[in-house]
Design a protein around this motif. Structure first.
Motif, short mmCIF file in Angstrom:
data_model
loop_
_atom_site.label_atom_id
_atom_site.label_comp_id
_atom_site.label_asym_id
_atom_site.label_seq_id
_atom_site.Cartn_x
_atom_site.Cartn_y
_atom_site.Cartn_z
N ASP A 19 8.15 15.24 1.48
CA ASP A 19 9.50 15.00 1.36
C ASP A 19 9.18 13.46 2.26
N THR A 20 8.22 13.21 3.19
CA THR A 20 7.96 11.97 3.89
C THR A 20 7.44 10.82 3.05
N VAL A 21 6.46 11.02 2.29
CA VAL A 21 5.84 10.12 1.92
C VAL A 21 6.94 9.82 0.27
N CYS A 22 7.58 10.88 0.24
CA CYS A 22 8.33 10.13 -1.39
C CYS A 22 9.10 10.15 -1.61
N ALA A 23 9.60 9.83 0.26
CA ALA A 23 11.04 9.47 0.74
C ALA A 23 10.64 7.99 1.15
N ALA A 24 9.68 7.48 1.35
CA ALA A 24 8.95 6.29 1.92
C ALA A 24 9.13 5.35 0.57
N ARG A 25 8.12 6.25 -0.18
CA ARG A 25 7.79 6.07 -1.68
C ARG A 25 9.28 4.99 -2.78
N THR A 26 10.62 6.17 -2.23
CA THR A 26 11.49 5.92 -2.75
C THR A 26 12.70 5.26 -2.04
N HIS A 27 12.06 4.87 -0.86
CA HIS A 27 13.10 3.39 -0.61
C HIS A 27 12.19 2.41 -1.31
N ALA A 28 10.53 1.83 -1.08
CA ALA A 28 10.36 1.27 -1.12
C ALA A 28 10.43 1.05 -2.84
N GLU A 29 10.10 1.85 -3.57
CA GLU A 29 10.68 1.57 -5.17
C GLU A 29 11.78 1.44 -5.40
N ARG A 30 12.35 1.53 -5.29
CA ARG A 30 14.03 2.92 -5.29
C ARG A 30 13.26 3.28 -6.90
N SER A 59 1.27 -0.86 0.29
CA SER A 59 -0.17 0.22 0.02
C SER A 59 0.32 1.48 0.01
N GLN A 60 0.07 2.51 -0.64
CA GLN A 60 0.71 3.80 -0.88
C GLN A 60 0.89 4.21 1.19
N PRO A 61 2.25 4.76 1.65
CA PRO A 61 2.12 5.56 2.03
C PRO A 61 1.10 7.33 2.21
N VAL A 62 0.41 7.05 3.25
CA VAL A 62 -0.26 8.18 4.06
C VAL A 62 -0.20 9.19 4.63
N ALA A 63 -0.68 10.68 4.23
CA ALA A 63 0.27 12.14 4.91
C ALA A 63 -1.46 12.92 5.51
N HIS A 64 -1.69 12.78 6.60
CA HIS A 64 -2.47 13.84 6.76
C HIS A 64 -2.29 15.16 6.76
N ILE A 65 -1.95 16.24 6.62
CA ILE A 65 -2.17 17.70 6.65
C ILE A 65 -3.31 18.49 6.86
N ARG A 66 -2.52 18.81 8.29
CA ARG A 66 -3.69 19.52 9.14
C ARG A 66 -3.54 21.14 8.71
N ILE A 67 -5.50 21.40 8.27
CA ILE A 67 -5.05 22.65 7.88
C ILE A 67 -6.09 23.99 8.59
N GLY A 68 -7.03 22.82 9.32
CA GLY A 68 -8.10 23.77 10.50
C GLY A 68 -7.40 25.15 11.41
N ASP A 69 -6.18 24.54 11.67
CA ASP A 69 -5.79 25.75 12.30
C ASP A 69 -5.30 26.96 11.76
N LEU A 70 -5.29 27.09 10.43
CA LEU A 70 -4.66 28.18 9.55
C LEU A 70 -5.89 28.95 8.37
N LYS A 71 -6.25 30.47 8.10
CA LYS A 71 -7.14 30.93 7.40
C LYS A 71 -6.12 31.21 5.99
N LEU A 72 -6.00 30.14 4.92
CA LEU A 72 -5.78 30.26 3.69
C LEU A 72 -5.55 31.78 3.19
N ASP A 73 -6.52 32.66 3.46
CA ASP A 73 -5.82 33.79 2.68
C ASP A 73 -5.49 34.58 3.68
N ARG A 74 -4.53 34.19 4.17
CA ARG A 74 -3.89 35.09 5.09
C ARG A 74 -2.13 34.58 4.03
#
Length: 119
Positions: free
Chosen positions: A65-76, A34-49
């Motif tokens: 960086d985290t997800v692609c590093a894991a994929r790079t290692h797993a899939e070379r 399975s592919q690595p999964v990342a969660h990005i919190r945005i609830g605390d951000l006001k994206l118009d600022r």
């Protein structure tokens, strides 16, 4: 002729019984890679600022960086594949935002920082 039809239908029934079993084996194999999964919190951000938009981009970059590093290692993966992984990750992150969030993010990107002259 009757025996031939009976044998043919028996072979066909056995073949149809094997297909779901092969599908289950393929699904189990696919889940083990399975592919690595990342969660990005945005609830605390006001994206118009601009500052919060920059924080969103930083969080997205760190998660990529985290997800692609894991994929790079797993899939070379090679360098171009790693670059493509980062681009795909950023595109997927943008696709998960609502229309309002995207509009706010674009508005923040267009806002130029204001510098005042000091005496």
């Amino acid at each position: 002729m009757r025996k031939f039809i009976a044998r043919l239908s028996t072979v066909a029934a056995l073949a149809l019984a094997i297909v779901p079993v092969a599908g289950l084996a393929t699904t189990a194999h696919a889940q083990s890679h399975s592919q690595p999964v990342a969660h990005i919190r945005i609830g605390d951000l006001k994206l118009d600022r601009p500052a919060d938009a920059a924080e969103f981009h930083r969080r997205t970059r760190d998660a990529a960086d985290t997800v692609c590093a894991a994929r790079t290692h797993a899939e070379r993966l090679g360098r171009l594949s790693v670059y493509a992984c980062h681009r795909d990750f950023h595109a997927d992150a943008q696709a998960e935002l609502s229309r309002t969030q995207l509009a706010d993010l674009r508005r923040a990107g267009r806002a130029a920082p204001t510098q005042l002259a000091a005496r």
